[in-house]
Design an enzyme around this catalytic site. Structure first.
Site, PDB file in Angstrom:
ATOM      1  N   SER A  92       0.903  -1.380   0.041  1.00 50.23           N
ATOM      2  CA  SER A  92       0.022  -0.041  -0.074  1.00 50.23           C
ATOM      3  C   SER A  92       0.836   1.348  -0.162  1.00 50.23           C
ATOM      4  O   SER A  92       0.333   2.384  -0.205  1.00 50.23           O
ATOM      5  CB  SER A  92      -0.949   0.147   1.166  1.00 50.23           C
ATOM      6  N   LYS A  95      -0.170   3.798  -2.548  1.00 48.51           N
ATOM      7  CA  LYS A  95      -1.481   4.620  -2.388  1.00 48.51           C
ATOM      8  C   LYS A  95      -0.815   5.984  -2.401  1.00 48.51           C
ATOM      9  O   LYS A  95      -1.520   6.977  -2.777  1.00 48.51           O
ATOM     10  CB  LYS A  95      -2.008   4.448  -1.153  1.00 48.51           C
ATOM     11  N   SER A 147      -5.506   3.191   4.802  1.00 52.08           N
ATOM     12  CA  SER A 147      -5.177   2.464   3.816  1.00 52.08           C
ATOM     13  C   SER A 147      -6.214   1.518   3.316  1.00 52.08           C
ATOM     14  O   SER A 147      -6.322   0.501   2.817  1.00 52.08           O
ATOM     15  CB  SER A 147      -3.964   1.486   4.246  1.00 52.08           C
ATOM     16  N   LYS A 253       3.678   6.212   5.057  1.00 48.55           N
ATOM     17  CA  LYS A 253       2.474   5.624   4.410  1.00 48.55           C
ATOM     18  C   LYS A 253       2.984   3.896   4.709  1.00 48.55           C
ATOM     19  O   LYS A 253       4.288   3.685   4.588  1.00 48.55           O
ATOM     20  CB  LYS A 253       2.268   5.722   3.041  1.00 48.55           C
TER      21      LYS A 253
END
Length: 311
Positions: A92, A95, A147, A253
């Site tokens: 992720s 993202k 997420s 992140k």
């Protein structure tokens, strides 16, 4: 001296001069009038220079992960690398690239979109339900804080382009950022074909955090959103557990799928204002991921402070 001899001498002198000019241009291409102007420091990651190496360090951060990368942003120097150019799934962390491309599309953040059954495919942990309508601003919060995969898919659908065009734009953006080892096939990170390196992820997190909205969202410990057509609240909790510690994050992140392991890309400040980006990829557990990042950042702040005091 005869005229013929003078001509021969002139030819030799001209040839020597041409040779000198040619060699000079090869050794110093930047002096050539057609050479491109140098790019600003923060746009040429290839110019990052290692400050030290494993062999030169008396102590090391405890990096229990497959690869890692630590950068002193103020000096533009690489502090430490561990398999930093090894290409692997990034889960992720993808993202961040999704958010960048979506925001660059210029869509009004008050635009609304509905979560579809297709958005819900293989994302059972999401709290966003098919049929619920949200602003894309709220979906951006869901994608970057908790997420949420459904939110990431809905954002890519709402960018005013086909899915294929959106993915192509993500890869184009990676090239623009000099993330030359990065390639993605979808916007969530669920695919193990979304691949990059710790080095490239450092470029990505630094580029993403230049956007004030991404920077703000990724530093939040939590946030509440509400579907416009249902009477309920959706509480979002940040997947970065280290926000609850002494570390001061500019943003981060996380990511996880089986093939990627536990990952995180982050940028943080010390109490003295030191600015460090650290990436941890391929930790075996979530605990190891956060412990590795915490160790990397605290160690890096010590290294930077020690370097400044010696200077």
């Amino acid at each position: 001296m005869s005229k013929r001899l003078l001509i021969r001498v002139g030819v030799v002198v001209w040839a020597l001069a041409a040779l000198v000019v040619g060699v000079t241009q090869q050794l110093s291409p930047s002096l050539h009038p057609d050479s491109p102007a140098p790019r600003p420091k923060d746009l040429q990651p290839a110019a990052w220079v290692p400050k030290t190496s494993f062999a030169e360090l008396k102590s090391m951060p405890n990096l229990r992960c497959a690869s890692a990368f630590i950068l002193d942003n103020k000096a533009g120097e690489i502090i430490l690398e561990k398999n930093a150019h090894q290409v692997r799934p990034i889960a992720s962390i993808t993202k961040l690239l999704t958010a960048l491309v979506f925001l660059e599309s210029g869509v009004d953040l008050n635009t609304t979109t509905t979560i579809t059954p297709e958005d819900a495919y293989e994302s059972s942990r999401s709290r966003l339900r098919p049929g619920e309508e949200y602003t894309v601003r709220d979906l951006l919060h869901a994608a970057l804080i908790s997420s949420d995969n459904r939110a990431a898919r809905a954002l890519s659908r709402s960018a005013g382009m086909t899915q294929a065009m959106f993915i192509a734009r993500m890869n184009d953006k990676a090239r623009e950022l000099d993330m030359d080892s990065t390639h993605v096939v979808e916007p969530t990170g669920l695919s193990n074909e979304n691949r990059s390196t710790a080095h490239d992820c450092a470029i990505l997190v630094n580029a993403a955090l230049k956007n004030h909205l991404i920077r703000h969202i990724t530093s939040l410990t939590g946030h509440t959103i509400r579907p416009l057509n249902r009477r309920r609240n959706v509480a979002l909790s940040n997947t970065n557990r280290l926000l609850q510690t002494d570390l001061q994050f500019l943003g981060a992140k996380t990511g996880y799928i089986n093939d990627a392991g536990w990952c995180i890309a982050a940028r943080a400040l010390s109490g003295q204002g030191d600015d460090v980006t650290a990436v941890v990829l391929g930790a075996r557990t979530s605990t190891q991921r956060f412990a590795s990042l915490s160790s990397a950042l605290h160690w890096a702040f010590d290294v930077v402070s020690s370097s400044l005091s010696r200077n």
